[in-house]
Write a protein that holds these residues in place. Sequence first.
Motif: not given
Ligand code: NAP
Length: 276
Positions: A163-164, A187, A262
Amino acid sequence: MSAEILNGTRLAQRIRSQIRKKLKKLKFTPGLAVIQVGDDPASTIYIKHKQRDCEKVHFHSEVHRLSSEITQQTLIQKVVELNTREDVHGILVQMPLPDTIDEQVVIDAIVPDKDVDGLTPFNLGNLFINREGVTPCTPTGIIKLIEFTEEPIEGKQAVCVGRSHLVGKPVGVMLLNRNATVTYCHSRTKNLAEVTKEADILVAAIGKPEFITADMVKPGATVIDVGINSVDNRLVGDVKFDEVKEVAGFITPVPGGVGPLTRAMLLENTLKLASR
Ligand code: NAP
């Protein structure tokens, strides 16, 4: 039967060739400015790819590299300076920023008309009320991949794990705006697998390698793996690809799925802002 693999690299190529065609109608060159703070190796690679993409579509691009010791105020001054440049149509601040800097305060300093990643409160607000505007690159790329399957979104159960502000939350709103029934997991979600197993469309944006396993996926589901995790010098997503592809209907690979989209959306947003 094995899932159809959604080839993000090929789709991104197609989008870039459409951009080159649209560019012929513009009488000036779209310009993208990227700010990098510090020298995080992953960020350096991402920025290099973005610059190469800009070259491919004949956009101007420039990178402003600032020390990781920089103050928040000096970084904001750089953003303000770029806000006033006529040859810069899109400004991207590469995340993550050092802990001493509040990322949202820096994003707030970008004028919405140059907010190429659609992350200012103004542009996120427009997304929230379903008004045409600039939408964040990764969620917009995810929607392109889902649309590419030609499966309808309307009426489907969509589950976003994560939910980022950058990915999970906006992609859920975009699916809702397309009349999916959306559930967010995070989480603190209880019985996660029970929820994900209901999903016709499952978006994994967690940042935990191979977290989504086959027993968490509904047969035939469209599975979008956003995660980029480095494990033993190789990139893996948030989905256990080899086993989930045997259950899903469609699946994105890592690398070569969401990442290229992206970057293609970054070009599309730059063109959109330049055309205003
Ligand atoms: P983030 O800000 O760290 O958010 C991670 C989310 O996952 C948070 O909402 C967190 O919940 C949830 N989470 C963590 N542990 C969990 C669990 N055990 N069960 C369920 N939910 C859980 O990361 P982000 O920026 O959204 O990025 C996520 C991934 O995508 C990363 O690997 C990043 O490198 C990648 N990414 C890729 C691209 C691309 O272009 N391909 C672009 C952006 C990001 P809480 O909110 O409760 O903490």
